[in-house]
Design a protein around this motif. Structure first.
Motif, PDB file in Angstrom:
ATOM      1  N   ILE A  64       5.125   4.268  18.526  1.00 56.88           N
ATOM      2  CA  ILE A  64       4.324   5.290  19.211  1.00 56.88           C
ATOM      3  C   ILE A  64       3.442   5.980  18.174  1.00 56.88           C
ATOM      4  O   ILE A  64       2.241   6.178  18.371  1.00 56.88           O
ATOM      5  N   GLY A  65       4.067   6.329  17.043  1.00 56.51           N
ATOM      6  CA  GLY A  65       3.303   6.940  15.960  1.00 56.51           C
ATOM      7  C   GLY A  65       2.240   6.013  15.410  1.00 56.51           C
ATOM      8  O   GLY A  65       1.100   6.421  15.165  1.00 56.51           O
ATOM      9  N   LYS A  66       2.599   4.752  15.225  1.00 61.37           N
ATOM     10  CA  LYS A  66       1.640   3.781  14.690  1.00 61.37           C
ATOM     11  C   LYS A  66       0.479   3.578  15.660  1.00 61.37           C
ATOM     12  O   LYS A  66      -0.687   3.513  15.256  1.00 61.37           O
ATOM     13  N   GLU A  67       0.802   3.476  16.942  1.00 58.78           N
ATOM     14  CA  GLU A  67      -0.239   3.259  17.950  1.00 58.78           C
ATOM     15  C   GLU A  67      -1.171   4.463  18.037  1.00 58.78           C
ATOM     16  O   GLU A  67      -2.392   4.321  18.100  1.00 58.78           O
ATOM     17  N   MET A  68      -0.587   5.657  18.026  1.00 58.16           N
ATOM     18  CA  MET A  68      -1.402   6.868  18.110  1.00 58.16           C
ATOM     19  C   MET A  68      -2.338   6.982  16.910  1.00 58.16           C
ATOM     20  O   MET A  68      -3.511   7.328  17.046  1.00 58.16           O
ATOM     21  N   SER A  69      -1.816   6.681  15.736  1.00 58.67           N
ATOM     22  CA  SER A  69      -2.640   6.795  14.527  1.00 58.67           C
ATOM     23  C   SER A  69      -3.672   5.684  14.441  1.00 58.67           C
ATOM     24  O   SER A  69      -4.735   5.857  13.834  1.00 58.67           O
ATOM     25  N   GLY A  70      -3.371   4.541  15.051  1.00 55.44           N
ATOM     26  CA  GLY A  70      -4.268   3.402  14.939  1.00 55.44           C
ATOM     27  C   GLY A  70      -5.374   3.348  15.969  1.00 55.44           C
ATOM     28  O   GLY A  70      -6.473   2.870  15.681  1.00 55.44           O
ATOM     29  N   ARG A  77       2.845   6.129   5.315  1.00 56.99           N
ATOM     30  CA  ARG A  77       1.440   5.735   5.494  1.00 56.99           C
ATOM     31  C   ARG A  77       0.709   6.691   6.440  1.00 56.99           C
ATOM     32  O   ARG A  77      -0.413   7.133   6.158  1.00 56.99           O
ATOM     33  N   ILE A  78       1.344   7.025   7.556  1.00 56.14           N
ATOM     34  CA  ILE A  78       0.695   7.922   8.519  1.00 56.14           C
ATOM     35  C   ILE A  78       0.542   9.322   7.932  1.00 56.14           C
ATOM     36  O   ILE A  78      -0.470  10.004   8.157  1.00 56.14           O
ATOM     37  N   ILE A 108      -4.901  16.595  14.418  1.00 54.43           N
ATOM     38  CA  ILE A 108      -3.722  16.902  15.238  1.00 54.43           C
ATOM     39  C   ILE A 108      -3.059  15.608  15.693  1.00 54.43           C
ATOM     40  O   ILE A 108      -1.827  15.483  15.707  1.00 54.43           O
ATOM     41  N   LEU A 109      -3.877  14.636  16.044  1.00 47.12           N
ATOM     42  CA  LEU A 109      -3.352  13.339  16.482  1.00 47.12           C
ATOM     43  C   LEU A 109      -2.503  12.694  15.389  1.00 47.12           C
ATOM     44  O   LEU A 109      -1.400  12.198  15.649  1.00 47.12           O
ATOM     45  N   LEU A 110      -2.987  12.709  14.162  1.00 47.32           N
ATOM     46  CA  LEU A 110      -2.247  12.096  13.057  1.00 47.32           C
ATOM     47  C   LEU A 110      -0.974  12.877  12.732  1.00 47.32           C
ATOM     48  O   LEU A 110       0.041  12.290  12.342  1.00 47.32           O
ATOM     49  N   GLU A 111      -1.014  14.184  12.910  1.00 42.74           N
ATOM     50  CA  GLU A 111       0.189  14.999  12.681  1.00 42.74           C
ATOM     51  C   GLU A 111       1.294  14.621  13.663  1.00 42.74           C
ATOM     52  O   GLU A 111       2.458  14.415  13.274  1.00 42.74           O
TER      53      GLU A 111
END
Length: 387
Positions: A217-223, A281-282, A359-362
Motif C-alpha cells: 500500500i505504501g509502495k503503491e501510494m508513493s509510486g 526508500r520511501i 503528505i502522500l509520501l508521509e
C-alpha cells in the motif's frame, strides 16, 4: 538445467516487465495526458486492483477443479489476448465510464499475468525442470530499467500504449511456444480445503501476506504519483524516467547474487531485510529536497523490492508444497497487485486531490513501516511456536 526452457523463461520475464512498465510506472502520466483528474486516476487504478482481488482467486479455483488439466501457458495466453483488446480500447481514449469498465477488466486480465508467470517457475521446478529464477527476474528488472529510461523520452505518453500492444503480441507468441505445464491436481482429501485451511497450516504465510499488503500500500501510494515528486523539486518527465530506470537497474545485482544471499542468510531474513529497506526508500523519497536526492533514494530499491521480487517466489517454494503453489503465489499477487494496489491507488488519488505529494509520501512511509513490523512479529511468533 533445460537451457531452452531457461532461455524462453528469461525472455518471458524480460518482455513481461516491459509490459508491466507500461501498465504501472507510466500509467499515471498516460492517464494525465488523456485528461483524467487525480481522483479519477486513483479510482481507475483502484478498481483495476479490485478486479484482480475478486477474480484471480476464482481463476485459480477453476484451475484446481478442472477434471481435464488446463496448461498455465494457455491461461496466460488467454489473459494476454484480453489485455491486447483492452489496451486498444484505452488507446482510443473513451470517456471515464467506459475507461472504468476497461480498468476493471485490466485487473482481471493484465494484473493476473504476473502471478501465473511466477507460478510457471514453481511448477517447472517441482517437475524437475530447474530454472534460475533470480537471473530471469533480474533480466526483467534490466528490461524495466532500460525501458523506463527510453519511455521517459517519449513526448506523447499515449504512444506507450502502442508499444504495450506490440509487447503483448510478442509475449503471446512466446508463451504459446513454451513447454506446457499444468497445475498439479489436488487429491480428494484436499479437495474441500480452502485458503483458510492453508493459512492455518502455514501461519507464516499469513503474516507474510498481511505484511505484503501493508508494505505495498505504501509502495503503491508513493509510486503512483512519483512523477509529481520529481516535478515538485523541478524535475521533468525525463528525470522521472531516469529515476524509474535507476530503481529497476539496481535490482539486477540482487537478482544475480540472490541464491548466494539466500544460502547464507535464509529466505525469511531476506524478506525481513526487504520490507525494512522498502520503508527506508520511501522515507528518503519523502525527505528529498532535489532530483539528485530522489535518484539516490531509488537505489534503496536494491535491498527493498529488489529482494522481494526474487524472494517471494522462493519463499513459496520453500514453505509451501507443490499442490498449493499456484494458490499461494496467487494470494501473494492478490495482496500486492490487488489489495495494496487498490487501496493505495484510491488513497493516493484522494490525498493528492486534498493535499500534496509530501503528505502522500508521509502516509506511504507509515504503511510501509507497518508492513515490516508485521512480518517481524510473525517471524518472532513462528520461532516461539517452533523453537
Amino acid at each position: 538445467m533445460n537451457r531452452k526452457l531457461q532461455f524462453e523463461y528469461n525472455v518471458l520475464q524480460t518482455l513481461y516487465w516491459l509490459v508491466n512498465l507500461c501498465t504501472t510506472a507510466f500509467i499515471v502520466p498516460i492517464l494525465q495526458d488523456q485528461g483524467f483528474s487525480s481522483v479519477q486516476i486513483g479510482t481507475l487504478l483502484g478498481i483495476r486492483a479490485l478486479g484482480n482481488v475478486v477474480f484471480q482467486p476464482y481463476l485459480v479455483r477453476l484451475l484446481e477443479r478442472q477434471h481435464k488439466p488446463v496448461a498455465i501457458n494457455h491461461l496466460i495466453a488467454g489473459l494476454l489476448v484480453c489485455s491486447l483488446v483492452l489496451t486498444a480500447l484505452q488507446w482510443v481514449n473513451p470517456p471515464f465510464v467506459i475507461m472504468f469498465l476497461i480498468f476493471i477488466s485490466y485487473g482481471v486480465c493484465t494484473f493476473g499475468i504476473s502471478s501465473f508467470i511466477d507460478a510457471l517457475y514453481v511448477l517447472y521446478d517441482h517437475q524437475g525442470h530447474h530454472i534460475a529464477y533470480p537471473f530471469a527476474r533480474g533480466l526483467g528488472s534490466l528490461s524495466f530499467s532500460v525501458g523506463a529510461y527510453f519511455f521517459g523520452m517519449i513526448a506523447s505518453m499515449p504512444l506507450i500504449l502502442v508499444l504495450q500492444m506490440v509487447l503483448i503480441c510478442l509475449l503471446l507468441v512466446l508463451v504459446l511456444k513454451m513447454q506446457p505445464v499444468y497445475q498439479q491436481h489436488i487429491q480428494d482429501v484436499h479437495t474441500k480445503s480452502n485458503n483458510k485451511d492453508m493459512l492455518k497450516q502455514y501461519p507464516l504465510l499469513l503474516y507474510f501476506l498481511v505484511a505484503t499488503a501493508l508494505a505495498f500500500i505504501g509502495k503503491e501510494m508513493s509510486g503512483n504519483f512519483l512523477i509529481d515528486a520529481y516535478k515538485s523539486v523541478g524535475g521533468t518527465t525525463s528525470d522521472y524516467g531516469l529515476g524509474i530506470s535507476i530503481m529497476a537497474f539496481v535490482e539486477l545485482p540482487v537478482a544475480i547474487f540472490f541464491t548466494r544471499f539466500m544460502k547464507r542468510v535464509g529466505i525469511v531474513r531476506l524478506m525481513l531485510i526487504s520490507f525494512f529497506f522498502s520503508s527506508v526508500r520511501i522515507l528518503l523519497l519523502w525527505l528529498a529536497p532535489n532530483v539528485i536526492w530522489l535518484h539516490l533514494a531509488q537505489v534503496f530499491q536494491m535491498l527493498g523490492a529488489g529482494l522481494f521480487w526474487s524472494g517471494n517466489v522462493q519463499f513459496v517454494r520453500t514453505i509451501i508444497p507443490a499442490n498449493y503453489a499456484v494458490r499461494a503465489q496467487t494470494l501473494i499477487g492478490v495482496c500486492y497487485l490487488g489489495i495494496a494496489s487498490g487501496l493505495g491507488s484510491v488513497l493516493s488519488g484522494w490525498i493528492m486531490q486534498q493535499s500534496d505529494i509530501h503528505i502522500l509520501l508521509e502516509v506511504s512511509y507509515i504503511f510501509s513501516l507497518l508492513g515490516a513490523c508485521v512480518l517481524f512479529i510473525g517471524t518472532r511468533i513462528q520461532k516461539q511456536n517452533n523453537p
